[in-house]
Design a protein around this motif. Sequence first.
Motif, PDB file in Angstrom:
ATOM      1  N   ARG A   1       0.843  -1.190   0.000  1.00 49.20           N
ATOM      2  CA  ARG A   1       0.000   0.000   0.000  1.00 49.20           C
ATOM      3  C   ARG A   1       0.880   1.243   0.000  1.00 49.20           C
ATOM      4  O   ARG A   1       1.943   1.253   0.614  1.00 49.20           O
ATOM      5  CB  ARG A   1      -0.911   0.016   1.237  1.00 49.20           C
ATOM      6  N   CYS A   2       0.392   2.267  -0.667  1.00 45.18           N
ATOM      7  CA  CYS A   2       1.166   3.500  -0.816  1.00 45.18           C
ATOM      8  C   CYS A   2       1.471   4.128   0.540  1.00 45.18           C
ATOM      9  O   CYS A   2       0.595   4.248   1.402  1.00 45.18           O
ATOM     10  CB  CYS A   2       0.378   4.475  -1.692  1.00 45.18           C
ATOM     11  N   TYR A   3       2.698   4.556   0.712  1.00 47.01           N
ATOM     12  CA  TYR A   3       3.127   5.222   1.942  1.00 47.01           C
ATOM     13  C   TYR A   3       2.263   6.459   2.236  1.00 47.01           C
ATOM     14  O   TYR A   3       2.000   6.777   3.387  1.00 47.01           O
ATOM     15  CB  TYR A   3       4.589   5.644   1.777  1.00 47.01           C
TER      16      TYR A   3
ATOM     17  N   ALA B   1       5.770   4.205  -2.749  1.00 41.08           N
ATOM     18  CA  ALA B   1       4.635   5.110  -2.922  1.00 41.08           C
ATOM     19  C   ALA B   1       4.068   4.927  -4.317  1.00 41.08           C
ATOM     20  O   ALA B   1       4.790   4.548  -5.245  1.00 41.08           O
ATOM     21  CB  ALA B   1       5.069   6.559  -2.732  1.00 41.08           C
ATOM     22  N   CYS B   2       2.785   5.203  -4.463  1.00 39.60           N
ATOM     23  CA  CYS B   2       2.205   5.125  -5.799  1.00 39.60           C
ATOM     24  C   CYS B   2       2.773   6.256  -6.652  1.00 39.60           C
ATOM     25  O   CYS B   2       3.206   7.301  -6.134  1.00 39.60           O
ATOM     26  CB  CYS B   2       0.676   5.130  -5.763  1.00 39.60           C
ATOM     27  N   LEU B   3       2.801   6.027  -7.943  1.00 41.70           N
ATOM     28  CA  LEU B   3       3.362   6.995  -8.876  1.00 41.70           C
ATOM     29  C   LEU B   3       2.736   8.381  -8.699  1.00 41.70           C
ATOM     30  O   LEU B   3       3.421   9.393  -8.727  1.00 41.70           O
ATOM     31  CB  LEU B   3       3.131   6.477 -10.307  1.00 41.70           C
TER      32      LEU B   3
ATOM     33  N   TRP C   1      -8.320  13.644  -3.076  1.00 47.00           N
ATOM     34  CA  TRP C   1      -6.965  13.368  -3.548  1.00 47.00           C
ATOM     35  C   TRP C   1      -7.051  12.614  -4.871  1.00 47.00           C
ATOM     36  O   TRP C   1      -6.599  13.092  -5.904  1.00 47.00           O
ATOM     37  CB  TRP C   1      -6.181  12.611  -2.489  1.00 47.00           C
ATOM     38  N   HIS C   2      -7.646  11.444  -4.821  1.00 45.93           N
ATOM     39  CA  HIS C   2      -7.867  10.686  -6.052  1.00 45.93           C
ATOM     40  C   HIS C   2      -9.283  10.983  -6.558  1.00 45.93           C
ATOM     41  O   HIS C   2     -10.161  11.353  -5.781  1.00 45.93           O
ATOM     42  CB  HIS C   2      -7.711   9.187  -5.782  1.00 45.93           C
ATOM     43  N   PRO C   3      -9.490  10.835  -7.871  1.00 38.91           N
ATOM     44  CA  PRO C   3     -10.821  11.128  -8.428  1.00 38.91           C
ATOM     45  C   PRO C   3     -11.880  10.114  -7.966  1.00 38.91           C
ATOM     46  O   PRO C   3     -11.548   9.029  -7.495  1.00 38.91           O
ATOM     47  CB  PRO C   3     -10.599  11.053  -9.934  1.00 38.91           C
TER      48      PRO C   3
END
Length: 125
Positions: A21-23, A75-77, A108-110
């Motif tokens: 999972r992303c940091y 982390a995610c891109l 943050w994300h759509p």
Amino acid sequence: MPSTKAIKNLRNQAALEQGWRCYYCQLPMWDASPKEFMNRYGMPPGLTKRFQCTAEHLNARCNGGEDVAANIVAACLFCNATRHRTKHPLDATKHASVVRSRMAKGKWHPPQVIAALGNRGEPPA
Ligand SMILES: [Zn+2]
């Protein structure tokens, strides 16, 4: 100068510890197979790209951050690139708090991402 492979190993180690999972946003990431990720979460291809797992230097390389385990998280891109998009990137702790507060507001994300992954990375029931 460590090889790209060494950095990838450090990133893999961090990703494993983080449960892939992303940091920053704590959503799941993919490594080798975007297709599997797309299928699993029903994510559109254009949004899948942002969840590619990347090595993130907590102390950025341009500030002398080293390629060592203590300085590398996964982390995610999208979160990674967003931090480094500005001329004077926030430090990792500040960026993490920005991401988390926007995540909490669903900003943050759509919406398609939240629909597919849920807001904390758990698919909605
Ligand atoms: Zn992220």
